[in-house]
Write an enzyme that holds these catalytic residues in place. Structure first.
Site: not given
Length: 257
Positions: A73, A146
């Site tokens: 990701s 993230k």
């Protein structure tokens, strides 16, 4: 007393001190009691090892900790299998800023169903022990990584007329996005609650981030209390070693909320 008696006495007198001196020399040169060197070395090694373990635990708990990247990701910034070092000074003594890469605990439902753990009890116990003392990087488990796009009070939305993410109405250029990936394939508008952060992956087409959880508490934003720290360096593999810098220019024109 005749001469022979005097001679005999002199001989005795001379022999006495010489005999005592010989005993004294023998006493002075006698070896000291033997000490067990192996036992002393083991004791010293145990003290050094215990001190190192305590120091490692303190560093991991309060300063820095290594983490293992399990998914794609954050490509191409981070690849699957990378080991990153995370500073635990933010949040805390330092603030979390837009653009920071953060490791955080799953606020609920982000990870989905996990694959079954096929390790033996011994393997799990050994890995957990080595991870606890900081000798192994922390496997993802309940953690994710993230990038911070918005902080408390910000409004994050997509997309502008030219397809960019906007923060407080200001379109931002995102040089960290994986080449060929759109800033967002879905439209959204989110107001970030105070004490929360809005998080998105650099590989937006393969990232279940804040956009994917609008119905969760915070509307997809993650509480700062769930943030473990900010990633600042890639430790492994060697060919990927480097600092993870905050792209300050990306957010320099964003107005305060």
């Amino acid at each position: 007393m005749n001469d022979s008696d005097d001679s005999t006495a002199a001989t005795r007198d001379d022999a006495g001190p010489q005999h005592l001196k010989a005993e004294g020399r023998h006493a002075e040169t006698a070896p000291a009691p033997h000490r067990s060197k192996p036992r002393g070395l083991i004791r010293e090694a145990a003290v050094v090892l215990a001190s190192a373990l305590v120091l490692s635990i303190l560093i991991k708990t309060f300063l820095v900790q290594a983490f293992f990247i399990p998914s794609g990701s954050m490509e191409d910034t981070l690849a699957v299998g990378d080991r990153v070092l995370v500073s635990k000074l933010a949040p805390g003594p330092l603030d979390v800023h837009r653009g920071d890469i953060v490791v955080f605990v799953d606020p609920g439902g982000w990870l989905g169903d996990e694959a079954p753990d096929t390790r033996s009890a011994f393997q799990k116990g050994l890995e957990e022990a080595l991870t606890f003392i900081g000798l192994l990087p922390h496997n993802a488990g309940e953690h994710l990584i993230k990038r911070v796009i918005g902080v408390g009070g910000d409004t994050v939305e997509c997309c502008s007329d030219d397809g960019r993410v906007m923060v407080n109405g200001e379109p931002i250029d995102e040089p960290y996005l994986r080449p060929g990936v759109d800033p967002s394939a879905q439209e959204f508008v989110a107001e970030v609650p105070e004490g929360h952060v809005w998080l998105m992956g650099d590989n937006r087409s393969n990232s279940q981030d804040s956009r994917a959880h609008p119905g969760s508490p915070g509307g997809g934003a993650v509480p700062l209390s769930n943030v473990v720290g900010t990633a600042f360096v890639v430790l492994w593999p060697v060919e990927s070693w480097g600092l993870l810098r905050n792209p300050g220019d990306t957010f320099e024109d964003v107005p305060e909320p």
